[in-house]
Design an enzyme around this catalytic site. Structure first.
Site: not given
Length: 380
Positions: A44, A130, A176, A180, A205, A208, A239
């Site tokens: 990542n 997640h 998110e 992910s 969140d 990513h 990440k």
């Protein structure tokens, strides 16, 4: 069952995991496993910052200045100037009053959600949220509801139902920006509007998306100009930032309450100040012209690979665990490290291989990978 029986049961379902130690990373995200060099399409490290010379130098400088460990929890003697400077940088970058950092993104979730809501309150999660967010929601003891993945109409119906029955309840919506395991993007504008319509708070969140999306790499909320309308912005330093840790950006009052009430935060030794010092340099670098150049290069790779989403994550869903494991093994034999992702990380019967891109990859290597993937029996 004893441990061996449980392990055998996992193996029978093709769900057994094992650790595969890698040697030091090489140029262009090559790694070495058992003396064999593999192109790393599993990391990542989206901008390649984990081996960036300026961030490595900052880590070394941090060790020389602060030592290798913090020595105590944040509320004892574990808070360093480096922690405070990093948190100020994050707060400014996310247009929030304050920020707080944690040892991991998982710890950030567990430290935060149970303070935001509790018994008598409600948490509404995206179905593909997640595991750390799911566990934190359960830990909060609030009533948990789930809306279908990225389905804002379903979210509306749940919010409306709760508001009608519990007009004064606290409601926290959790989603998110980039998911992910699927690499798709949240319909954030619509989610924000739904939360505002029903007086619900939103926790986003950005794990990513940080470093990947937005004019200065601060995520999807920045890209859409929504940072000032999102009460809780969570993310990771593990990440694209190239280091380790997690953060929450929010109002000063909420941050102070978490500092005073969150058991995972209070009773955990602080992350090393040297790590915070390096993370501060990394966040600032992401916001520079160099950071934009890395994001532009990553975006070119994303388009080259054919990802329909603007994220660095491309899953190829194969269905069965066996098919995913065989595809991962074939690709490893060809020199590519791409993992098989299986239940419980993804829903049953959606096992996949998950390709992740980095700005450090070359276009030629990506073209070679595309050709090999098209020739896989389970795909072609």
């Amino acid at each position: 069952m004893n441990p061996r029986q449980q392990l055998d049961a996992l193996a029978e379902k093709q769900l057994l995991r094992t650790l595969h130690p890698l040697e030091a990373p090489e140029k262009d995200l090559c790694v070495v496993e058992n003396g064999r060099e593999l192109w790393n399409f599993a990391s990542n490290d989206y901008l390649g910052l984990s081996t960036h010379s300026a961030i490595s130098a900052a880590f070394i400088e941090g060790i020389e200045r602060y030592g290798t460990g913090s020595g105590a929890s944040r509320l004892v003697t574990g808070t360093s100037v480096a922690h405070s400077e990093l948190e100020e940088t994050i707060a400014n970058a996310k247009l929030s009053e304050a920020a707080l950092t944690f040892g991991s993104g998982y710890s950030a979730a567990l430290s935060t959600l149970p303070i935001l809501v509790g018994k008598g309150d409600f948490v509404i999660l995206d179905r593909l949220a997640h595991a750390s967010l799911i566990d934190a929601a359960r830990f909060s003891e609030a009533t948990l509801r789930v809306f279908q993945h990225n389905d804002v109409d379903h979210l509306h119906s749940i919010l409306q139902h709760i508001r009608n029955k519990h007009p004064e309840a606290e409601i926290l919506v959790v989603t998110e920006s980039v998911f992910s395991m699927d690499g798709d993007v949240c319909p954030l504008q619509s989610v924000v509007e739904a939360c505002e319509n029903y007086r619900a708070r939103l926790l986003l969140d950005e794990a990513h998306a940080i470093g990947v999306l937005g004019p200065t790499g601060m995520g999807l909320a920045e890209q859409l100009g929504l940072q000032d309308r999102i009460e809780f912005q969570m993310g990771t330093l593990s990440k694209a930032v190239g280091l380790s840790g997690g953060y929450l950006a929010a109002s000063r009052d909420w941050i102070e309450l978490i500092i005073n009430r969150s058991r995972p935060f209070i009773y955990t030794t602080a992350p090393p100040p040297a790590l915070a010092h390096a993370a501060n340099v990394a966040i600032r670098l992401i916001q520079t012209d160099e950071g934009k150049t890395l994001r532009d290069r990553l975006s070119e790779h994303i388009k080259r690979l054919g990802n329909p989403h603007p994220s660095a994550i491309l899953p190829i869903i194969l269905g069965s665990n066996r098919a995913a494991l065989e595809a991962a093994k074939t690709l490893k034999d060809l020199g590519y490290l791409i993992p098989a992702i299986r239940f419980p990380t993804v829903p049953k019967n959606t096992a996949r291989i998950r390709i992740t891109l980095s700005a450090k990859h070359s276009g030629d290597v990506i073209e070679d990978l595309k050709r090999e993937i098209r020739q896989l029996p389970s795909i072609g």
